[in-house]
Write a protein that holds these residues in place. Sequence first.
Motif, PDB file in Angstrom:
ATOM      1  N   PRO A 102       5.658  -1.154 -15.066  1.00  0.00           N
ATOM      2  CA  PRO A 102       4.561  -1.842 -14.379  1.00  0.00           C
ATOM      3  C   PRO A 102       4.450  -1.451 -12.898  1.00  0.00           C
ATOM      4  CG  PRO A 102       5.801  -3.411 -15.691  1.00  0.00           C
ATOM      5  CD  PRO A 102       6.563  -2.124 -15.714  1.00  0.00           C
ATOM      6  N   MET A 103       5.594  -1.180 -12.259  1.00  0.00           N
ATOM      7  CA  MET A 103       5.548  -0.770 -10.856  1.00  0.00           C
ATOM      8  C   MET A 103       4.840   0.574 -10.698  1.00  0.00           C
ATOM      9  SD  MET A 103       9.308  -2.060  -9.595  1.00  0.00           S
ATOM     10  CE  MET A 103       9.243  -1.331  -7.989  1.00  0.00           C
ATOM     11  N   MET A 104       5.082   1.493 -11.628  1.00  0.00           N
ATOM     12  CA  MET A 104       4.389   2.788 -11.562  1.00  0.00           C
ATOM     13  C   MET A 104       2.888   2.594 -11.762  1.00  0.00           C
ATOM     14  SD  MET A 104       6.989   5.583 -13.266  1.00  0.00           S
ATOM     15  CE  MET A 104       6.896   4.926 -14.900  1.00  0.00           C
ATOM     16  N   ALA A 105       2.509   1.748 -12.721  1.00  0.00           N
ATOM     17  CA  ALA A 105       1.087   1.495 -12.971  1.00  0.00           C
ATOM     18  C   ALA A 105       0.441   0.842 -11.752  1.00  0.00           C
ATOM     19  CB  ALA A 105       0.925   0.615 -14.208  1.00  0.00           C
ATOM     20  N   GLY A 118      -1.432  -4.847  -6.747  1.00  0.00           N
ATOM     21  CA  GLY A 118      -0.086  -4.590  -6.230  1.00  0.00           C
ATOM     22  C   GLY A 118       0.631  -5.859  -5.807  1.00  0.00           C
ATOM     23  N   SER A 119      -0.034  -6.689  -5.020  1.00  0.00           N
ATOM     24  CA  SER A 119       0.618  -7.907  -4.525  1.00  0.00           C
ATOM     25  C   SER A 119       0.882  -8.887  -5.662  1.00  0.00           C
ATOM     26  CB  SER A 119      -0.217  -8.566  -3.423  1.00  0.00           C
ATOM     27  OG  SER A 119      -1.508  -8.888  -3.885  1.00  0.00           O
ATOM     28  N   ASN A 120      -0.025  -8.987  -6.627  1.00  0.00           N
ATOM     29  CA  ASN A 120       0.207  -9.877  -7.770  1.00  0.00           C
ATOM     30  C   ASN A 120       1.416  -9.421  -8.581  1.00  0.00           C
ATOM     31  OD1 ASN A 120      -1.928 -11.559  -7.150  1.00  0.00           O
ATOM     32  ND2 ASN A 120      -3.340 -10.598  -8.584  1.00  0.00           N
ATOM     33  N   LEU A 121       1.549  -8.119  -8.782  1.00  0.00           N
ATOM     34  CA  LEU A 121       2.691  -7.614  -9.546  1.00  0.00           C
ATOM     35  C   LEU A 121       3.997  -7.848  -8.797  1.00  0.00           C
ATOM     36  CD1 LEU A 121       3.668  -6.173 -12.133  1.00  0.00           C
ATOM     37  CD2 LEU A 121       3.709  -4.094 -10.750  1.00  0.00           C
TER      38      LEU A 121
END
Length: 82
Positions: free
Chosen positions: A28-31, A50-53
């Motif tokens: 998920p970080m890569m996505a 980005g911030s939500n993840l």
Amino acid sequence: MKLFTEHPKTVGETYAEHFMMASSFGIPMMAAGFACLLHGIFPFLFEKTGSNLVKKLYDRMVTNRVKAENRSATEHELEWCI
């Protein structure tokens, strides 16, 4: 072999469990990283991806850390009972 198992053991996981957990964070970080790059080009896209993840993954990490700490405390208490 110790090189592959030492760290996972410190967080209460086997090598395979640690691989799965790290992958569940890394993919998920890569996505989200790709979404952030696209956001840089097209500011109207992925405004909060980005911030939500980061918030979601941080919450998962803290929850898992607390579970591991509680598990370790329980194991320690059991040692005193034996």
